[in-house]
Design an enzyme around this catalytic site. Structure first.
Site, PDB file in Angstrom:
ATOM      1  N   ASP A  56      -9.356  -2.300  -0.893  1.00 15.66           N
ATOM      2  CA  ASP A  56      -9.796  -1.322   0.096  1.00 15.66           C
ATOM      3  C   ASP A  56     -10.606  -2.025   1.185  1.00 15.66           C
ATOM      4  OD1 ASP A  56     -10.564   0.869   1.534  1.00 15.66           O
ATOM      5  OD2 ASP A  56     -11.507   1.942  -0.120  1.00 15.66           O
ATOM      6  N   THR A  57     -11.908  -2.134   1.008  1.00 16.40           N
ATOM      7  CA  THR A  57     -12.726  -2.847   1.995  1.00 16.40           C
ATOM      8  C   THR A  57     -12.804  -4.338   1.690  1.00 16.40           C
ATOM      9  OG1 THR A  57     -14.765  -2.439   0.763  1.00 16.40           O
ATOM     10  CG2 THR A  57     -14.116  -0.793   2.409  1.00 16.40           C
ATOM     11  N   ALA A  58     -12.245  -4.756   0.558  1.00 14.81           N
ATOM     12  CA  ALA A  58     -12.159  -6.166   0.128  1.00 14.81           C
ATOM     13  C   ALA A  58     -13.504  -6.750  -0.286  1.00 14.81           C
ATOM     14  CB  ALA A  58     -11.533  -7.047   1.219  1.00 14.81           C
ATOM     15  N   GLY A  95      -3.512  20.035  15.575  1.00 18.14           N
ATOM     16  CA  GLY A  95      -3.454  19.105  14.457  1.00 18.14           C
ATOM     17  C   GLY A  95      -2.654  19.582  13.271  1.00 18.14           C
ATOM     18  N   GLU A  96      -2.158  20.822  13.296  1.00 18.11           N
ATOM     19  CA  GLU A  96      -1.359  21.325  12.174  1.00 18.11           C
ATOM     20  C   GLU A  96      -0.055  20.539  12.061  1.00 18.11           C
ATOM     21  OE1 GLU A  96      -0.624  25.461  12.482  1.00 18.11           O
ATOM     22  OE2 GLU A  96      -2.751  26.029  12.379  1.00 18.11           O
ATOM     23  N   ASP A  99      -5.352  -7.309  -8.941  1.00 19.60           N
ATOM     24  CA  ASP A  99      -6.011  -6.005  -8.819  1.00 19.60           C
ATOM     25  C   ASP A  99      -4.963  -4.963  -8.471  1.00 19.60           C
ATOM     26  OD1 ASP A  99      -8.079  -4.219  -8.923  1.00 19.60           O
ATOM     27  OD2 ASP A  99      -9.306  -5.211  -7.415  1.00 19.60           O
ATOM     28  N   ASP A 127     -12.534  -7.015 -12.641  1.00 22.80           N
ATOM     29  CA  ASP A 127     -13.537  -6.179 -13.308  1.00 22.80           C
ATOM     30  C   ASP A 127     -13.050  -5.861 -14.712  1.00 22.80           C
ATOM     31  OD1 ASP A 127     -11.718  -3.918 -13.096  1.00 22.80           O
ATOM     32  OD2 ASP A 127     -12.377  -3.714 -11.024  1.00 22.80           O
ATOM     33  N   ARG A 163     -21.250  -1.991  -9.989  1.00 25.05           N
ATOM     34  CA  ARG A 163     -21.026  -1.259  -8.743  1.00 25.05           C
ATOM     35  C   ARG A 163     -22.157  -0.257  -8.539  1.00 25.05           C
ATOM     36  NH1 ARG A 163     -16.514  -0.660  -5.742  1.00 25.05           N
ATOM     37  NH2 ARG A 163     -15.193  -1.521  -7.391  1.00 25.05           N
ATOM     38  N   LYS A 194     -18.811  -7.140 -13.071  1.00 22.61           N
ATOM     39  CA  LYS A 194     -19.578  -6.750 -11.892  1.00 22.61           C
ATOM     40  C   LYS A 194     -20.239  -5.396 -12.109  1.00 22.61           C
ATOM     41  CE  LYS A 194     -15.672  -4.515  -9.582  1.00 22.61           C
ATOM     42  NZ  LYS A 194     -14.680  -4.580  -8.500  1.00 22.61           N
TER      43      LYS A 194
END
Length: 320
Positions: free
Chosen positions: A229-231, A42-43, A225, A176, A201, A199
């Site tokens: 990310d995860t929406a 993996g290097e 925005d 936000d 969090r 909001k």
């Protein structure tokens, strides 16, 4: 386009090679000959197949997922260019990973954005070119120049063509309180009103919409925005605008489409008409396309920035 001195060379890792090629096309130059691979364990392994001595080198690499692999690729590329006697090395990071960890939110938290800044500097980067940092004060974490480009200009140009200026039926929404300044500037460019979703969090990637500040009833709205990310936050804000505020059509735009976890499913099932993203991060591999998601290119803006940096010209007009 390149007119003087040592030549400019653009290289890329595996994060977003298409964007790097698009930037080179705008500059009318060839993409640098480099191979980024991994050893069996993996290097990261980097091989540069052309001389860079004295050249103005730009390394295009978003530190998107897999974040740690792409960050390490960038660091090793910087080290390779420094040891090959490059004249100047600019890390072009359309998306700057770890930017959300910019302060201690609770006891014993790391400030990972500062750590990444230190790593880039110690590796040998002379300059960083990025876009829409999650927190603009991250520029102060560096002891080298940092140019933080503004994606909102690309969005405003798009929506002005689409909806026109001073459209009374259009409202810009900040998802936000922390994004109010960005949304206000965006609204001023479009000549529209501004609303805010307040909001709370509870933990990372989860939020609960609490209040809606502003009037959106019967209006078309654009949620602005910096990243998706995860929406969860975006879809929650859209739901509140529809069910609490009575908004009509709901559009959204964000500079960085991280789109991790259940993001694609949430967006597809949401009340959003469209999500407009910049191509700072490529669409997730091996995932079906979501018709609601469209992209605008940042290549012309980054190409212009690279040209001006090479020519020692001011970038200030790009931030207006």
């Amino acid at each position: 386009m390149i007119s003087h001195g040592k030549e400019v060379k653009v290289f890329t890792g595996n994060a977003n090679p298409k964007l790097a090629q698009d930037i080179c096309d705008c500059l009318n130059i060839s993409l640098g000959n480099i191979h980024c691979s991994h050893f069996a364990d993996g290097e990261c392994s980097i091989s540069v197949y052309e001389p860079v001595r004295g050249a103005d080198v730009f390394l295009v690499q978003s530190t998107c997922g897999p974040v740690n692999d792409n960050l390490m690729e960038l660091l090793v590329m910087i080290d390779a260019m420094r040891r090959a006697s490059a004249g100047r090395i600019t890390a072009v990071m359309p998306y700057f990973g770890y930017a959300r960890q910019d302060r201690k939110a609770k006891s014993r938290d790391p400030i990972s954005a500062k750590l990444v800044a230190n790593l880039l500097t110690e590796a040998g980067a002379d300059r960083v070119l990025t876009m829409d940092l999650h927190a603009s004060q991250i520029q102060g974490f560096f002891d080298i120049p940092v140019d933080n480009l503004v994606g909102g200009n690309i969005f405003s140009a798009h929506y002005l063509k689409r909806f026109g200026a001073n459209n009374e039926n259009l409202v810009v929404v900040s998802p936000d309180v922390g994004s109010v300044s960005r949304a206000r500037t965006f609204a001023m460019k479009l000549g529209t009103g501004l609303a805010i979703v307040d909001k709370r969090r509870e933990q990372a990637n989860q939020s609960e919409v609490m209040n809606l500040i502003g009037h959106v009833e019967g209006k078309d709205v654009i949620i602005l925005d910096d990243m998706v990310d995860t929406a969860g936050s975006l879809v929650g804000a859209a739901k509140a605008l529809r069910e609490i505020g009575g908004a009509n059509r709901i559009y959204a735009c964000a500079s960085h489409g991280v789109l991790s976890g259940p993001a694609l499913e949430r967006i597809e099932e949401s009340c959003l008409e469209e999500l407009l993203l910049l191509d700072t991060i490529p669409y997730p591999k091996d995932k079906p396309r979501v018709d609601k998601i469209r992209y605008l290119s940042v290549a012309p803006l980054f190409a212009t920035s690279i040209h001006r940096i090479y020519e020692d010209e001011s970038l200030s007009s790009l931030f207006d």
